[in-house]
Design an enzyme around this catalytic site. Sequence first.
Site, PDB file in Angstrom:
ATOM      1  N   ASN A   6      -1.443  -1.287   4.570  1.00  0.00           N
ATOM      2  CA  ASN A   6      -0.159  -0.870   5.121  1.00  0.00           C
ATOM      3  C   ASN A   6      -0.435  -0.025   6.362  1.00  0.00           C
ATOM      4  O   ASN A   6      -0.878   1.110   6.256  1.00  0.00           O
ATOM      5  CB  ASN A   6       0.606  -0.062   4.058  1.00  0.00           C
ATOM      6  CG  ASN A   6       1.929   0.472   4.574  1.00  0.00           C
ATOM      7  OD1 ASN A   6       2.354   0.138   5.674  1.00  0.00           O
ATOM      8  ND2 ASN A   6       2.578   1.307   3.777  1.00  0.00           N
ATOM      9  N   PHE A   7      -0.163  -0.603   7.536  1.00  0.00           N
ATOM     10  CA  PHE A   7      -0.460   0.108   8.788  1.00  0.00           C
ATOM     11  C   PHE A   7       0.544   1.226   9.066  1.00  0.00           C
ATOM     12  O   PHE A   7       0.321   2.044   9.940  1.00  0.00           O
ATOM     13  CB  PHE A   7      -0.444  -0.868   9.974  1.00  0.00           C
ATOM     14  CG  PHE A   7      -1.648  -1.787  10.065  1.00  0.00           C
ATOM     15  CD1 PHE A   7      -2.672  -1.740   9.140  1.00  0.00           C
ATOM     16  CD2 PHE A   7      -1.755  -2.697  11.112  1.00  0.00           C
ATOM     17  CE1 PHE A   7      -3.785  -2.582   9.244  1.00  0.00           C
ATOM     18  CE2 PHE A   7      -2.854  -3.538  11.231  1.00  0.00           C
ATOM     19  CZ  PHE A   7      -3.863  -3.495  10.298  1.00  0.00           C
ATOM     20  N   LYS A   8       1.694   1.207   8.395  1.00  0.00           N
ATOM     21  CA  LYS A   8       2.765   2.182   8.671  1.00  0.00           C
ATOM     22  C   LYS A   8       3.097   2.158  10.167  1.00  0.00           C
ATOM     23  O   LYS A   8       3.244   1.082  10.723  1.00  0.00           O
ATOM     24  CB  LYS A   8       2.354   3.564   8.158  1.00  0.00           C
ATOM     25  CG  LYS A   8       1.923   3.502   6.682  1.00  0.00           C
ATOM     26  CD  LYS A   8       1.673   4.835   6.062  1.00  0.00           C
ATOM     27  CE  LYS A   8       1.258   4.641   4.595  1.00  0.00           C
ATOM     28  NZ  LYS A   8       1.035   5.900   3.908  1.00  0.00           N
ATOM     29  N   HIS A  88       8.785   1.748  -0.627  1.00  0.00           N
ATOM     30  CA  HIS A  88       7.721   2.712  -0.321  1.00  0.00           C
ATOM     31  C   HIS A  88       8.286   4.131  -0.307  1.00  0.00           C
ATOM     32  O   HIS A  88       9.400   4.360   0.181  1.00  0.00           O
ATOM     33  CB  HIS A  88       7.076   2.377   1.027  1.00  0.00           C
ATOM     34  CG  HIS A  88       5.773   3.095   1.213  1.00  0.00           C
ATOM     35  ND1 HIS A  88       5.710   4.423   1.555  1.00  0.00           N
ATOM     36  CD2 HIS A  88       4.495   2.692   1.050  1.00  0.00           C
ATOM     37  CE1 HIS A  88       4.431   4.804   1.619  1.00  0.00           C
ATOM     38  NE2 HIS A  88       3.672   3.764   1.307  1.00  0.00           N
ATOM     39  N   GLU A  90       7.722   6.610   1.509  1.00  0.00           N
ATOM     40  CA  GLU A  90       8.089   7.156   2.817  1.00  0.00           C
ATOM     41  C   GLU A  90       9.492   6.695   3.219  1.00  0.00           C
ATOM     42  O   GLU A  90      10.235   7.441   3.855  1.00  0.00           O
ATOM     43  CB  GLU A  90       7.034   6.763   3.863  1.00  0.00           C
ATOM     44  CG  GLU A  90       5.761   7.582   3.660  1.00  0.00           C
ATOM     45  CD  GLU A  90       4.489   6.907   4.109  1.00  0.00           C
ATOM     46  OE1 GLU A  90       4.544   5.869   4.791  1.00  0.00           O
ATOM     47  OE2 GLU A  90       3.403   7.427   3.758  1.00  0.00           O
ATOM     48  N   GLU A 157       1.965   4.299  -6.362  1.00  0.00           N
ATOM     49  CA  GLU A 157       1.425   5.200  -5.351  1.00  0.00           C
ATOM     50  C   GLU A 157       1.960   6.614  -5.575  1.00  0.00           C
ATOM     51  O   GLU A 157       3.085   6.924  -5.125  1.00  0.00           O
ATOM     52  CB  GLU A 157       1.843   4.746  -3.948  1.00  0.00           C
ATOM     53  CG  GLU A 157       1.383   3.356  -3.583  1.00  0.00           C
ATOM     54  CD  GLU A 157       1.366   3.160  -2.066  1.00  0.00           C
ATOM     55  OE1 GLU A 157       0.279   2.953  -1.531  1.00  0.00           O
ATOM     56  OE2 GLU A 157       2.425   3.249  -1.441  1.00  0.00           O
ATOM     57  N   GLY A 163      -2.078   9.866   1.842  1.00  0.00           N
ATOM     58  CA  GLY A 163      -2.436  10.501   3.103  1.00  0.00           C
ATOM     59  C   GLY A 163      -2.999  11.900   2.958  1.00  0.00           C
ATOM     60  O   GLY A 163      -3.127  12.633   3.936  1.00  0.00           O
ATOM     61  N   SER A 193      -4.827   7.416  -0.922  1.00  0.00           N
ATOM     62  CA  SER A 193      -6.170   7.862  -0.533  1.00  0.00           C
ATOM     63  C   SER A 193      -7.288   6.964  -1.060  1.00  0.00           C
ATOM     64  O   SER A 193      -8.364   7.448  -1.414  1.00  0.00           O
ATOM     65  CB  SER A 193      -6.395   9.324  -0.944  1.00  0.00           C
ATOM     66  OG  SER A 193      -5.487  10.167  -0.268  1.00  0.00           O
TER      67      SER A 193
HETATM   68  P1  13P Z   1      -3.093   6.383   2.257  1.00  0.00           P
HETATM   69  O1  13P Z   1      -4.105   5.311   1.901  1.00  0.00           O
HETATM   70  O2  13P Z   1      -3.168   6.825   3.676  1.00  0.00           O
HETATM   71  O3  13P Z   1      -3.115   7.505   1.268  1.00  0.00           O
HETATM   72  O4  13P Z   1      -1.640   5.684   2.137  1.00  0.00           O
HETATM   73  C1  13P Z   1      -1.329   4.995   0.980  1.00  0.00           C
HETATM   74  C2  13P Z   1      -0.041   4.287   1.184  1.00  0.00           C
HETATM   75  O5  13P Z   1       1.016   4.895   1.272  1.00  0.00           O
HETATM   76  C3  13P Z   1      -0.080   2.822   1.301  1.00  0.00           C
HETATM   77  O6  13P Z   1       1.198   2.270   1.253  1.00  0.00           O
END
Ligand code: 13P
Length: 229
Positions: A6-8, A88, A90, A157, A163, A193
Amino acid sequence: MIYAANFKTNHTRQSTKTYLETLAQKLADKRTEDRVFIFPPATALDSYSGNFTVGAQNAYPTQNGAFTGEIGLEQLEEFGIKTILIGHSERREYLKEDQETVVTKYTYFMAHGFEIIYCIGEPLEVREAGEKAVADYLLSQFEGIDLSYEKLIVAYEPIWAIGTGRSATVEEIASTHAMLRSNMDRPLLYGGSVKPANIKEITAINGVDGVLVGSASLDVESFSEMIFA
Ligand code: 13P
């Protein structure tokens, strides 16, 4: 195993193209039972070819229409995209997507035959309140979701592990996945992570069918290292 990146809000159209060209070469001889997904930002969506599936991080549940700033089915179909992330944390937190909104998206994209990676995860205060609180919270994120959908993949997650560099422990992942498994029967990913240093211990956990990776997926060398670990 399933490896999803997931590049966000990272990478451009150009850097995504370079990334996917490199990845396609690296995956030419990957283990056949593995599946690899990449979720680039919307501006980088395109018809890519390679031993991976490109999906959308988000879309609005519409064919097209007056939804300023959103993309719908028509914009995804242009590139043959049939995979989407929904729920997600976020988007739930920063974009204020409540369960009802998430369910509307899920139901729409399910009706259009999309493969859906449906994300769930608890905040730190819920984790600190104990396993019962975690179970109640996570199961409430299944409300309205058709768990029998054959193209559903669930991603657990924990928000406090995203993150932060601090992954959940092997015990936390194992017990949470066991609880989730007793409530559904679809592939189950862990995210939070995940990185080259912990990929092997995470994929070795009973009940983990793959990983959803943010930060450590942004570099193609790091992501491929995990796929081939
Ligand atoms: P990180 O791997 O940066 O913790 O992010 C996980 C995530 O939210 C993937 O969707």
